[in-house]
Design a protein around this motif. Structure first.
Motif, mmCIF file in Angstrom:
data_model
loop_
_atom_site.group_PDB
_atom_site.id
_atom_site.type_symbol
_atom_site.label_atom_id
_atom_site.label_comp_id
_atom_site.label_asym_id
_atom_site.label_seq_id
_atom_site.Cartn_x
_atom_site.Cartn_y
_atom_site.Cartn_z
ATOM 1 N N MET A 12 0.835 -1.202 0.000
ATOM 2 C CA MET A 12 0.000 0.000 0.000
ATOM 3 C C MET A 12 0.870 1.252 0.000
ATOM 4 O O MET A 12 1.868 1.313 0.707
ATOM 5 N N ILE A 13 0.510 2.221 -0.789
ATOM 6 C CA ILE A 13 1.258 3.479 -0.855
ATOM 7 C C ILE A 13 0.734 4.410 0.231
ATOM 8 O O ILE A 13 -0.429 4.815 0.210
ATOM 9 N N GLY A 14 1.576 4.773 1.186
ATOM 10 C CA GLY A 14 1.129 5.594 2.304
ATOM 11 C C GLY A 14 1.600 7.032 2.262
ATOM 12 O O GLY A 14 0.971 7.917 2.861
ATOM 13 N N HIS A 49 -3.927 7.622 0.251
ATOM 14 C CA HIS A 49 -4.810 6.482 0.487
ATOM 15 C C HIS A 49 -5.086 5.856 -0.869
ATOM 16 O O HIS A 49 -5.556 6.524 -1.793
ATOM 17 N N PHE A 50 -4.791 4.569 -0.995
ATOM 18 C CA PHE A 50 -4.880 3.862 -2.269
ATOM 19 C C PHE A 50 -6.166 3.040 -2.316
ATOM 20 O O PHE A 50 -6.450 2.271 -1.392
ATOM 21 N N VAL A 51 -6.939 3.224 -3.363
ATOM 22 C CA VAL A 51 -8.202 2.502 -3.538
ATOM 23 C C VAL A 51 -8.137 1.673 -4.814
ATOM 24 O O VAL A 51 -7.818 2.190 -5.882
ATOM 25 N N GLN A 86 -7.728 2.005 -10.388
ATOM 26 C CA GLN A 86 -6.898 2.115 -9.201
ATOM 27 C C GLN A 86 -6.704 3.608 -8.942
ATOM 28 O O GLN A 86 -6.146 4.313 -9.781
ATOM 29 N N LEU A 87 -7.160 4.084 -7.799
ATOM 30 C CA LEU A 87 -7.189 5.515 -7.511
ATOM 31 C C LEU A 87 -6.334 5.847 -6.300
ATOM 32 O O LEU A 87 -6.328 5.116 -5.300
ATOM 33 N N LEU A 88 -5.630 6.964 -6.407
ATOM 34 C CA LEU A 88 -4.758 7.406 -5.323
ATOM 35 C C LEU A 88 -5.242 8.772 -4.836
ATOM 36 O O LEU A 88 -5.334 9.725 -5.613
ATOM 37 N N PRO A 95 -15.249 6.982 -1.541
ATOM 38 C CA PRO A 95 -14.137 7.929 -1.646
ATOM 39 C C PRO A 95 -14.503 9.242 -2.334
ATOM 40 O O PRO A 95 -14.072 10.316 -1.904
ATOM 41 N N LYS A 96 -15.319 9.167 -3.411
ATOM 42 C CA LYS A 96 -15.671 10.383 -4.133
ATOM 43 C C LYS A 96 -16.478 11.332 -3.258
ATOM 44 O O LYS A 96 -16.227 12.541 -3.224
ATOM 45 N N LEU A 97 -17.450 10.794 -2.525
ATOM 46 C CA LEU A 97 -18.264 11.640 -1.658
ATOM 47 C C LEU A 97 -17.440 12.170 -0.486
ATOM 48 O O LEU A 97 -17.593 13.322 -0.081
#
Length: 205
Positions: free
Chosen positions: A1-3, A50-52, A58-60, A83-85
């Motif tokens: 995970m990218i933190g 926060h990586f989703v 795949q969204l960062l 995440p969008k909201l």
């Protein structure tokens, strides 16, 4: 995970940025409260992430403070909040303002945000109350806690500030007519896009 990422800010168009980390470009979406605090282009910046991972993308997501990222993570655990909201909520108000809404059961302010209906606002107030208490206690001793203040000073972008502001509001879920009306209602000559976005959001709350 990218933190966390440390790199050079090479592009920014609210709410998205491109960060060059040792030759690799990372695309991130930031809430506008964090976007306002970014330095000028070609400057180094540290962004907490926060990586989703979804089936189709795949969204960062990026944040300038750990506290804002922690609040984002609490928000997406709330039933009906993705995440969008969560990004929209943190763009429409600072983290400290959100905390006040929860503390005072301020549904009226929350429902003004795009995508937040009465039921979602009620869930946020109920589910976030205890979560926020724990988070704030864990944050004691942090100089900034939930207070996010802008230290970003941008040069005016002639003829593009209004377009940039409207595009940013559209990306957050506001309708075209609503975004255009809000931006034109607060626009003043020589306003940069970040100031204009902030003023337009404030006018709708």
């Amino acid at each position: 995970m990218i933190g966390r990422l440390r790199g050079v800010l090479v592009e920014k168009q609210a709410p998205e940025v491109l960060l060059d980390v040792s030759g690799v470009g990372y695309e991130l979406q930031l809430p506008l409260t964090s976007f306002y605090e970014l330095p000028e282009l070609n400057q180094e910046v540290v962004i907490y992430t926060h990586f989703v991972v979804r089936e189709d993308a795949q969204l960062l997501y990026g944040f300038v403070t750990k506290q804002e990222r922690a609040l984002f993570r609490l928000l997406i655990k709330t039933n009906g909040v993705g995440p969008k909201l969560a990004l929209t909520i943190l763009s429409g108000m600072s983290a400290s303002e959100f905390v006040k809404c929860v503390e005072h059961d301020d549904i009226a302010t929350l429902v003004k945000l795009p995508g937040v209906g009465k039921k979602t606002a009620e869930r946020l107030l109920v589910e976030m109350r205890d979560k926020l208490k724990s988070l704030m206690e864990a944050s004691q001793g942090s100089e900034r806690e939930f207070v996010l203040q802008s230290n970003y000073s941008a040069k005016p972008q002639v003829n593009s500030a209004e377009e940039d502001a409207i595009a940013a509001l559209l990306s957050l879920g506001y309708k075209p007519a609503q975004a255009s009306k809000a931006v034109s209602g607060v626009y003043q000559e020589d306003m940069d896009s970040e100031t204009l976005i902030k003023a337009a959001l404030k006018s709708m709350l």
